[in-house]
Design an enzyme around this catalytic site. Structure first.
Site, PDB file in Angstrom:
ATOM      1  N   THR A  30      -8.683   4.135   6.571  1.00 26.43           N
ATOM      2  CA  THR A  30      -7.830   4.244   5.387  1.00 26.43           C
ATOM      3  C   THR A  30      -7.380   5.691   5.216  1.00 26.43           C
ATOM      4  OG1 THR A  30      -7.696   3.987   2.983  1.00 26.43           O
ATOM      5  CG2 THR A  30      -9.897   4.324   3.888  1.00 26.43           C
ATOM      6  N   ASP A  70      -5.159  -9.163   4.888  1.00 32.07           N
ATOM      7  CA  ASP A  70      -4.977 -10.014   6.074  1.00 32.07           C
ATOM      8  C   ASP A  70      -6.046 -11.096   6.257  1.00 32.07           C
ATOM      9  OD1 ASP A  70      -7.215  -8.598   7.173  1.00 32.07           O
ATOM     10  OD2 ASP A  70      -5.888  -7.115   8.082  1.00 32.07           O
ATOM     11  N   CYS A 125       5.658 -24.304  -5.891  1.00 31.24           N
ATOM     12  CA  CYS A 125       4.499 -24.951  -6.500  1.00 31.24           C
ATOM     13  C   CYS A 125       4.913 -26.396  -6.862  1.00 31.24           C
ATOM     14  CB  CYS A 125       4.153 -24.146  -7.764  1.00 31.24           C
ATOM     15  SG  CYS A 125       2.934 -24.890  -8.844  1.00 31.24           S
ATOM     16  N   CYS A 167       0.934 -19.439  -9.072  1.00 31.26           N
ATOM     17  CA  CYS A 167       2.169 -19.794  -9.764  1.00 31.26           C
ATOM     18  C   CYS A 167       2.096 -19.183 -11.148  1.00 31.26           C
ATOM     19  CB  CYS A 167       2.317 -21.309  -9.851  1.00 31.26           C
ATOM     20  SG  CYS A 167       3.753 -21.786 -10.838  1.00 31.26           S
ATOM     21  N   HIS A 193      -6.630  -5.765  -3.066  1.00 29.91           N
ATOM     22  CA  HIS A 193      -5.183  -5.976  -3.177  1.00 29.91           C
ATOM     23  C   HIS A 193      -4.785  -7.427  -2.960  1.00 29.91           C
ATOM     24  CE1 HIS A 193      -4.668  -1.401  -2.213  1.00 29.91           C
ATOM     25  NE2 HIS A 193      -5.020  -1.627  -3.450  1.00 29.91           N
TER      26      HIS A 193
HETATM   27  P1  NAD Z   1      -2.658   3.452   5.906  1.00 34.21           P
HETATM   28  O1  NAD Z   1      -1.707   2.728   6.788  1.00 34.21           O
HETATM   29  O2  NAD Z   1      -2.142   4.378   4.876  1.00 34.21           O
HETATM   30  O3  NAD Z   1      -3.664   4.296   6.833  1.00 34.21           O
HETATM   31  C1  NAD Z   1      -4.246   3.734   7.981  1.00 34.21           C
HETATM   32  C2  NAD Z   1      -5.319   4.696   8.491  1.00 34.21           C
HETATM   33  O4  NAD Z   1      -5.971   4.056   9.575  1.00 34.21           O
HETATM   34  C3  NAD Z   1      -4.771   6.038   9.013  1.00 34.21           C
HETATM   35  O5  NAD Z   1      -5.506   7.094   8.415  1.00 34.21           O
HETATM   36  C4  NAD Z   1      -5.019   5.953  10.525  1.00 34.21           C
HETATM   37  O6  NAD Z   1      -5.337   7.220  11.074  1.00 34.21           O
HETATM   38  C5  NAD Z   1      -6.196   5.006  10.595  1.00 34.21           C
HETATM   39  N1  NAD Z   1      -6.308   4.256  11.846  1.00 34.21           N
HETATM   40  C6  NAD Z   1      -5.332   3.862  12.692  1.00 34.21           C
HETATM   41  N2  NAD Z   1      -5.850   3.159  13.727  1.00 34.21           N
HETATM   42  C7  NAD Z   1      -7.194   3.092  13.506  1.00 34.21           C
HETATM   43  C8  NAD Z   1      -8.278   2.484  14.211  1.00 34.21           C
HETATM   44  N3  NAD Z   1      -8.088   1.800  15.350  1.00 34.21           N
HETATM   45  N4  NAD Z   1      -9.528   2.625  13.705  1.00 34.21           N
HETATM   46  C9  NAD Z   1      -9.740   3.317  12.557  1.00 34.21           C
HETATM   47  N5  NAD Z   1      -8.751   3.901  11.854  1.00 34.21           N
HETATM   48  C10 NAD Z   1      -7.486   3.785  12.326  1.00 34.21           C
HETATM   49  O7  NAD Z   1      -3.584   2.329   5.281  1.00 34.21           O
HETATM   50  P2  NAD Z   1      -4.377   2.231   3.910  1.00 34.21           P
HETATM   51  O8  NAD Z   1      -5.083   3.507   3.592  1.00 34.21           O
HETATM   52  O9  NAD Z   1      -5.176   0.990   4.038  1.00 34.21           O
HETATM   53  O10 NAD Z   1      -3.260   2.062   2.775  1.00 34.21           O
HETATM   54  C11 NAD Z   1      -2.145   1.202   2.915  1.00 34.21           C
HETATM   55  C12 NAD Z   1      -2.052   0.073   1.915  1.00 34.21           C
HETATM   56  O11 NAD Z   1      -1.292  -1.040   2.485  1.00 34.21           O
HETATM   57  C13 NAD Z   1      -3.385  -0.537   1.613  1.00 34.21           C
HETATM   58  O12 NAD Z   1      -3.337  -1.211   0.417  1.00 34.21           O
HETATM   59  C14 NAD Z   1      -3.507  -1.511   2.776  1.00 34.21           C
HETATM   60  O13 NAD Z   1      -4.486  -2.421   2.702  1.00 34.21           O
HETATM   61  C15 NAD Z   1      -2.121  -2.139   2.799  1.00 34.21           C
HETATM   62  N6  NAD Z   1      -1.889  -2.665   4.168  1.00 34.21           N
HETATM   63  C16 NAD Z   1      -2.689  -3.676   4.585  1.00 34.21           C
HETATM   64  C17 NAD Z   1      -2.599  -4.149   5.886  1.00 34.21           C
HETATM   65  C18 NAD Z   1      -3.525  -5.267   6.284  1.00 34.21           C
HETATM   66  O14 NAD Z   1      -3.848  -6.131   5.467  1.00 34.21           O
HETATM   67  N7  NAD Z   1      -3.997  -5.272   7.533  1.00 34.21           N
HETATM   68  C19 NAD Z   1      -1.700  -3.571   6.780  1.00 34.21           C
HETATM   69  C20 NAD Z   1      -0.854  -2.527   6.306  1.00 34.21           C
HETATM   70  C21 NAD Z   1      -0.986  -2.074   4.983  1.00 34.21           C
END
Ligand code: NAD
Length: 234
Positions: free
Chosen positions: A182, A100, A142, A123, A115
């Site tokens: 995470t 993000d 592109c 491209c 990621h």
């Molecule tokens: P996940 O969605 O699997 O897990 C999210 C974790 O965050 C959970 O364990 C949850 O309990 C915890 N959580 C929820 N609210 C929280 C808060 N306020 N403070 C702290 N923790 C909190 O996410 P992941 O492990 O990052 O894996 C998912 C994959 O998808 C990754 O590659 C991720 O980066 C990607 N993804 C990215 C985004 C983004 O860029 N913001 C959003 C969704 C998924």
């Protein structure tokens, strides 16, 4: 579980390892749990190379939807605390699974994006790359005429070797490792915390909930990212 809160300032090399929960308080939907977008969208149709090869327009429609969702979100206090710690302390690195760009928007300068980024495009026809926060992206082509591809790791894609090696190097050498938001089940990123543990780092998990990886950590801060990072910075 230890009740005391480690302070960033008491360590020489800090790595903050962030996941979707880091941005939850900004309003970015997490991957799993309530509001997770993969419950509504089948990744096989929208977020993998096969889908892009088959129907790039449908994949772009989904990614423009994601760009719109994320583009409307601002960094939260947790992102700001991390950026501030990077400025104030000699060695604070961020390794994020997030796409993000909110760490950088808050002012963080050294962020390893495991990621990729929703805002970077590449491209695969001519090798060009570009960066734009336009949401939605109106022209998804592109200049060479081929479709831009979001420079993010889709389901089934390998991680960029150089990016993964840089993350592994930083993590293996840190003395404080803080996993924030995470669920740590997405490999190979999920293997990285083990490098910090093997290197003898103090291991902190910031998450309101227990995860499958919780046993790896000696300190569990059960609260939100903004709340717990404020304590670590205090
Ligand atoms: P996940 O969605 O699997 O897990 C999210 C974790 O965050 C959970 O364990 C949850 O309990 C915890 N959580 C929820 N609210 C929280 C808060 N306020 N403070 C702290 N923790 C909190 O996410 P992941 O492990 O990052 O894996 C998912 C994959 O998808 C990754 O590659 C991720 O980066 C990607 N993804 C990215 C985004 C983004 O860029 N913001 C959003 C969704 C998924």
């Amino acid at each position: 579980m230890r009740a005391d809160v480690p302070r960033f300032a008491d360590f020489e090399r800090v790595v903050l390892f962030s996941g979707a929960g880091m941005s939850a308080e900004s309003g970015v939907p997490t991957y799993r749990g309530a509001g997770g977008i993969w419950k509504q969208y089948d990744y096989r149709r929208y977020a993998c190379q096969d889908a892009f090869d088959r129907d790039p327009e449908a994949v772009w429609e989904f990614h423009n939807f994601r760009r719109g969702l994320v583009g409307a979100c601002a960094p939260n206090d947790g992102h700001r605390i991390v950026a501030q710690a990077q400025k104030a302390l000699p060695c604070v690195d961020v390794v994020t699974q997030n796409i993000d760009g909110l760490h950088q928007l808050a002012g963080a300068t050294h962020v390893v994006e495991l990621h990729g980024s929703l805002w970077r495009l590449r491209c695969d026809a001519c090798g060009a790359t570009t960066h734009t926060r336009d949401a939605p992206l109106i022209d998804v082509h592109c200049p060479c005429g081929a479709f831009w591809r979001p420079a993010i790791t889709w389901f089934g894609d390998p991680l960029d070797d150089a990016v993964f090696s840089e993350a592994a190097r930083l993590i293996a050498g840190c003395d404080l490792f803080v996993a924030v938001g995470t669920s740590a089940v997405v490999y190979p990123a999920a293997a990285l915390p083990q490098l910090a543990k093997r290197g003898g780092a103090t291991m902190v998990e910031v998450n309101p909930e227990q995860t499958d990886a919780s046993d790896l950590y000696s300190v569990h801060l059960r609260g939100t990212a903004t709340e717990m990072l404020a304590k670590m910075a205090g």
